[in-house]
Design a protein around this motif. Structure first.
Motif, mmCIF file in Angstrom:
data_model
loop_
_atom_site.group_PDB
_atom_site.id
_atom_site.type_symbol
_atom_site.label_atom_id
_atom_site.label_comp_id
_atom_site.label_asym_id
_atom_site.label_seq_id
_atom_site.Cartn_x
_atom_site.Cartn_y
_atom_site.Cartn_z
ATOM 1 N N LEU B 218 1.589 -1.164 -0.477
ATOM 2 C CA LEU B 218 0.103 0.036 0.094
ATOM 3 C C LEU B 218 1.150 0.758 0.453
ATOM 4 O O LEU B 218 0.755 1.998 -0.533
ATOM 5 C CB LEU B 218 -1.396 -0.298 0.980
ATOM 6 C CG LEU B 218 -1.766 -1.556 1.301
ATOM 7 C CD1 LEU B 218 -2.703 -0.923 2.397
ATOM 8 C CD2 LEU B 218 -2.830 -0.640 -0.111
ATOM 9 N N VAL B 221 2.222 2.376 -3.417
ATOM 10 C CA VAL B 221 1.738 3.044 -4.066
ATOM 11 C C VAL B 221 0.745 4.498 -4.102
ATOM 12 O O VAL B 221 -0.487 4.621 -4.599
ATOM 13 C CB VAL B 221 0.117 2.153 -4.862
ATOM 14 C CG1 VAL B 221 0.825 0.803 -5.557
ATOM 15 C CG2 VAL B 221 -0.621 1.609 -3.655
ATOM 16 N N GLU B 222 1.499 4.597 -3.330
ATOM 17 C CA GLU B 222 0.937 6.780 -2.147
ATOM 18 C C GLU B 222 1.314 7.050 -3.737
ATOM 19 O O GLU B 222 0.020 8.388 -2.753
ATOM 20 C CB GLU B 222 1.722 6.496 -0.762
ATOM 21 C CG GLU B 222 0.869 5.641 0.100
ATOM 22 C CD GLU B 222 1.987 5.629 1.689
ATOM 23 O OE1 GLU B 222 2.787 6.670 1.282
ATOM 24 O OE2 GLU B 222 1.204 5.481 2.284
ATOM 25 N N ALA B 224 0.280 8.631 -7.066
ATOM 26 C CA ALA B 224 -0.416 8.345 -8.070
ATOM 27 C C ALA B 224 0.590 8.876 -9.480
ATOM 28 O O ALA B 224 0.283 8.012 -9.961
ATOM 29 C CB ALA B 224 -1.511 9.535 -7.485
ATOM 30 N N VAL B 227 3.057 5.896 -10.377
ATOM 31 C CA VAL B 227 2.315 4.538 -10.369
ATOM 32 C C VAL B 227 1.881 4.868 -11.916
ATOM 33 O O VAL B 227 2.166 3.887 -12.695
ATOM 34 C CB VAL B 227 1.918 4.643 -9.011
ATOM 35 C CG1 VAL B 227 0.546 2.866 -9.675
ATOM 36 C CG2 VAL B 227 1.778 4.218 -7.916
#
Lengths: 179, 501
Positions: B218, B221-222, B224, B227
């Motif tokens: 988690l 993928v903080e 944005a 990613v």
């Protein structure tokens, strides 16, 4: 949630940024919750049966640990509360900003929650396929080539893994109560 | 003796045995590299496949899975920051930072060599010292076990990170999580609150997967923008220089031998194992290092300690099994079962009645270690390609593996919900900067501590026995020393920090 602290802070203190204040609030809320749980469990452990064969019963060791946790939580609350006194309130909308910045993490967490709920109901294959696909789309697979790769990976992780476990390892992954 | 060694070698160095061992090493490496899948799981799955093999071939194949597994756990620890197995927990502390700063090849190569040397040293100790070490290990009573756990708990002081208070709180949380479920002595269900998923307790592996894998993924993928731009986990060109890594590992001979000896001893103590050995070896390496401040930032000494420590438990675990017929861990129990399936009784007479098999097992340890080295050195470039896979693929794939691992552990659907709950809790802890390792350590050590404390008091209510039995006293003294040294180190660091300010 970054920025500078208020000018009204006492002189001689280091400025504490908003991020620190937000963390302090987070620690206080978290430790208050831990304290509540520790007290509840401590009371519950008091009702556990003791044994005629041993001087300390089932509840003694957990009670010792829970007392330690409660003490540490209180210390943590005192320490973090001190930070609150020399910082200004968080600017309005900062919580919303924080949630927005973490939107992908919360999105993945939401999908993972749905996945965990769906697996016992629809089985491993039919829960995994949409989870892996949706997660990849959420994280940026949007072009046709990326979508094709995402679909192939989702198929392998769902149907492929299920077949591998069933036929090679003779472990049956959840079949689904609704199917 | 020479005859037995030659007879063992004759059975071991055959094409079918060497082939199945090679397959075992590869299977062990791959299984343990997947977060959520453990060495025990790999060994249990491989056991039925060995029923049709001759005794030594079967055991040698399982040993190969075992040794491959200890190294495989390091791969995801270094590349994803998620320990593939509990025994690779401490490997994440330095191998992952090293990989993140662009040196994943170096992290893996150091880990492989440290694992190899750890296996080698433990095999030598196994051959030379099996009977005397086993006698010491089984003489430990409940008092000594409890003292050993207290000593191991002082490792928390090394794992706390920036804040001692947060580290201790995480450790206490772990100890409490371990008390959920059936009481280890009376079987009374504790803290289940009539929830079916809590009545069987919270399995340690679910905690490990949830706390490390889910929360780590988690956090990945903080950002944005990163990613969506297709960013990989690690920015680096694939560079794998095994010989340079070997030289680097050998520049710390004392660390290597000390960590391996820690692994051998912890492996020989029934009920302990790789999950404790890697942390204890890491802790000792940090305390003994000239640069303790570099630990946690990608120090090669940390990777060497953890990997040689956990791999050395493989030889250590065989010591009480071969000398006394007592399995040191779940994996050793499966190895024992493999021998018993072939009608070989395990116990003090094993080495007398089946010397060829025992010496064959010793040689199989060396051979499996060498095979692991070759397999890993040849395949690591392939594993390193993981670093080029975008996060958008890695995250859902690893989360699915975690889900499968959580379910396959006990074939319980409720473990899936537990994984989700622990994962969210772990993410929350990580966001609030609580160190996660002390929590996992608490979950590992909690049941051992409680069981032995209660067992000791059940045997004799006299508390002073903890201080009058020599081994217990020695371990408690070491624990006290360990705390004093940790506090001294922290004070020194604080003073240095103030001086710099």
């Amino acid at each position: 949630m970054s920025g500078t602290s208020s000018d009204s802070r006492p002189q001689g203190r280091e400025p504490v940024p908003h991020g620190e204040r937000a963390k302090a609030v987070g620690h206080i809320v978290f430790n208050l919750a831990l304290l509540g749980i520790a007290v509840m469990m401590f009371v519950h452990a008091g009702g556990l049966p003791s044994s005629a064969w041993e001087p300390i019963g089932s509840g003694s060791f957990p009670r010792l640990m829970l007392a330690l946790l409660a003490l540490l939580s209180v210390l943590m609350i005192i320490k973090e509360a001190a930070k609150l006194r020399h910082t200004s309130a968080l600017p309005s909308g900062s919580v919303g900003d924080w949630v927005w910045r973490h939107r992908l993490a919360f999105g993945v967490l939401g999908l993972f929650t749905l996945y965990a709920i769906a697996m016992p109901l629809v089985g491993f294959r039919w829960a995994t396929l949409p989870f892996v696909l949706a997660c990849q789309v959420l994280l940026g697979a949007r072009r046709p080539r990326q979508l094709a790769i995402a679909a192939a990976i989702a198929l392998f992780m769902s149907v492929g893994l299920d077949a591998l476990f069933r036929h090679v390892f003779t472990i049956s992954l959840p079949r689904g109560a609704l199917l | 003796m020479m005859e037995s060694i030659l007879a063992g070698a004759d059975q071991l160095f055959t094409l079918p045995t060497m082939l199945t061992m090679l397959v075992g090493v590869v299977a062990g490496v791959i299984t343990a590299a997947i977060p959520g899948f453990t060495i025990t799981m790999a060994i249990v799955l491989a056991l039925p496949l060995t029923f049709t093999m001759p005794a030594l071939q079967g055991v040698a194949t399982l040993l190969a899975v075992y040794i491959g597994g200890y190294t495989g756990g390091m791969i995801s620890a270094a590349l994803l920051g998620i320990p593939g197995t509990p025994s690779a927990l401490a490997t994440t502390f330095d191998a992952y930072p090293m990989a993140r700063r662009g040196e994943p090849g170096r992290a893996l190569a150091i880990g492989i060599w440290a694992s190899f040397f750890g296996t080698l040293i433990s095999s030598i100790v196994l051959i030379i010292a099996a009977p005397p070490l086993a006698m010491i290990a089984v003489k430990l009573g409940a008092w000594e076990y409890f003292a050993l756990v207290v000593f191991a708990l002082t490792i928390v002081a090394s794992l706390v990170g920036k804040s001692m208070l947060r580290g201790l709180l995480a450790g206490a949380l772990g100890l409490i999580i371990a008390t959920v479920g059936a009481d280890p002595l009376m079987g009374v269900t504790r803290f289940s609150f009539d929830l079916r998923m809590l009545s069987a307790g919270i399995p340690f592996l679910i905690v490990l997967i949830g706390i490390f894998a889910v929360s780590q993924l988690l956090r990945e993928v903080e950002d944005a923008e990163e990613v969506k731009a297709g960013k990989q986990l690690i920015d680096s060109r694939i560079s794998f220089k095994p010989w340079a890594a070997m030289r680097e590992v050998l520049t710390y001979p004392f660390n290597l031998v000390r960590s391996s000896m820690v692994g051998v001893f912890i492996g020989a103590v029934p009920g302990a194992g790789g999950s404790i050995a890697n942390l204890l070896a890491y802790d000792q390496a940090k305390r003994g290092s000239k640069h303790p401040e570099a630990f946690g930032q990608g120090a090669s000494e940390g990777v060497i300690a953890s990997e040689s420590g956990n791999s050395a438990t493989s030889g250590g675990g065989l010591i009480p099994m071969i000398a006394l017929g007592i399995p040191g861990s779940a994996v050793d129990a499966v190895l024992m079962a493999a021998l018993m399936v072939h009608g070989i009784g395990v116990g003090p007479r094993l080495i007398m009645d089946h010397a060829d098999t025992v010496y064959g097992m010793f040689m199989a340890m060396f051979l499996a270690g060498a095979m692991m080295l070759v397999v890993c050195l040849l395949s690591m470039r392939l594993f390193l390609k993981v670093t080029n896979v975008p996060k958008s693929i890695i995250v859902p794939v690893v989360l699915t593996c975690c889900m499968v691992g959580a379910f396959a552990l006990n074939n319980r659907v409720t473990d899936i919900y537990l994984l989700l709950g622990i994962g969210v809790f772990g993410y929350l802890l990580a966001k609030l900067d609580y160190p996660l390792a002390p929590l996992v350590l608490g979950v590992i050590l909690g049941p051992i501590a409680e069981t032995n404390l209660r067992r000791a008091l059940m045997t004799n209510e006299d508390w002073t026995l903890f201080f009058t039995r020599p081994i217990s006293l020695a371990l408690l003294t070491l624990a006290a020393l360990s705390i004093v040294l940790a506090l001294r180190y922290r004070l020194k660091q604080r003073r240095q920090g103030l001086a710099l300010d």
